[in-house]
Design an enzyme around this catalytic site. Structure first.
Site, PDB file in Angstrom:
ATOM      1  N   ASP A  73       0.831  -1.214   0.000  1.00  0.00           N
ATOM      2  CA  ASP A  73       0.000   0.000   0.000  1.00  0.00           C
ATOM      3  C   ASP A  73       0.863   1.261   0.000  1.00  0.00           C
ATOM      4  O   ASP A  73       1.959   1.268   0.562  1.00  0.00           O
ATOM      5  CB  ASP A  73      -0.922  -0.028   1.230  1.00  0.00           C
ATOM      6  CG  ASP A  73      -2.110   0.910   1.085  1.00  0.00           C
ATOM      7  OD1 ASP A  73      -2.361   1.410  -0.036  1.00  0.00           O
ATOM      8  OD2 ASP A  73      -2.797   1.140   2.108  1.00  0.00           O
ATOM      9  N   ASN A  85     -10.866  -2.445  -5.703  1.00  0.00           N
ATOM     10  CA  ASN A  85     -10.065  -1.511  -6.505  1.00  0.00           C
ATOM     11  C   ASN A  85     -10.665  -1.231  -7.884  1.00  0.00           C
ATOM     12  O   ASN A  85     -10.292  -0.257  -8.546  1.00  0.00           O
ATOM     13  CB  ASN A  85      -8.612  -2.005  -6.661  1.00  0.00           C
ATOM     14  CG  ASN A  85      -7.794  -1.938  -5.377  1.00  0.00           C
ATOM     15  OD1 ASN A  85      -6.898  -2.764  -5.168  1.00  0.00           O
ATOM     16  ND2 ASN A  85      -8.075  -0.975  -4.498  1.00  0.00           N
TER      17      ASN A  85
END
Ligand code: IPE
Ligand code: IPE
Ligand code: MG
Length: 237
Positions: free
Chosen positions: A16, A64
């Protein structure tokens, strides 16, 4: 064996912070993702050299897809580019690639690239690199429940026969040991729908380092922290 030299058999990483890394540099988010791919290269090399047997990386979550179309498109292109750029080196290093996640949502181009990297690295013995793509732990468990329910309905098994092992065997990760160490970069301290069942007894390591800045040194730090943990599994030592 020195306690601090314990090497986790299975490391899983929530990669991330690519977007923030790019923003800090006034770059487009897609450049952050490219830098993230380079960080993955370094990390794969380091993990294989350290003796890690499974490295699972969260590269694209089911959630996502909700990002701006241009970013999703850039990520899909990056999967294809990543396959092309890294296959020879992975083969050389004896790294076998596997994919977990719902692949049916990917374009035929992306799926062809994934098939290529899976088949051309299939003989790798040193480490397995597991790419979590369009992965969602809840979807994975939902599909497993549906499959088991179907077997019960067809009279193949009785409901009482369903045990933890049967559930584990119904997941994408059936052939892999559970992760020993889960790393998340960028300072966020959450799982974001990643390996919920498999993480039951994993050690967690959170670092503020943004994913593109991660590499061998940061992996060593995480593994060292893991070596100092006392895994009790609910028992008394
Ligand atoms: C991780 O970086 C990569 C993917 C989720 C594909 P992000 O893109 O989430 O980066 P931040 O969290 O916005 O910084
Ligand atoms: C998790 O990161 C998914 C990946 C690293 C692929 P996100 O950036 O998508 O997660 P949230 O939105 O912070 O929970
Ligand atoms: Mg993020």
């Amino acid at each position: 064996m020195n306690e601090n030299k314990k090497i986790p058999q299975h490391v899983a990483i929530i990669m991330d912070g690519n977007g923030r890394w790019a923003k800090q540099r006034g770059k487009d988010r897609s450049e952050g993702h490219f830098a993230g791919m380079m960080a993955l290269r370094d990390t794969v090399k380091a993990a294989a050299e350290m003796g890690v047997k499974y490295l699972t990386v969260y590269a694209f979550s089911t959630e996502n897809w909700g990002r701006p179309q241009a970013e999703v498109e850039a990520l899909m292109q990056l999967v294809c580019k990543g396959v092309e750029m890294n296959t020879p080196e992975l083969r050389e290093r004896g790294v076998r690639v596997e994919v977990i996640g719902a692949r049916e949502r990917f374009s035929s181009e992306v799926n062809a690239a994934l098939d290529r990297i899976i088949s051309s690295t299939a003989s790798g013995q040193r480490m397995t690199l597991v790419l979590a793509l369009n992965y969602s732990s809840r979807s994975e468990l939902t599909a497993a429940v549906q499959r088991l329910a179907r077997r019960v309905a067809e009279g193949e098994i009785r409901a009482e026969q369903i045990d933890e092992q049967m559930i584990s065997q119904s997941l994408y990760t059936a052939s892999m040991p559970d992760p020993d160490l889960i790393i998340r970069t960028s300072g966020e301290c959450r799982l974001s729908n990643f390996l919920m069942w498999q993480a039951s007894y994993a050690e967690f390591y959170f670092t503020p380092t943004l994913w593109p800045d991660f590499g061998e040194e940061q992996l060593r730090e995480a593994v060292e922290a893991f070596g100092a943990r006392d895994r009790r599994y609910g028992l008394v030592k």
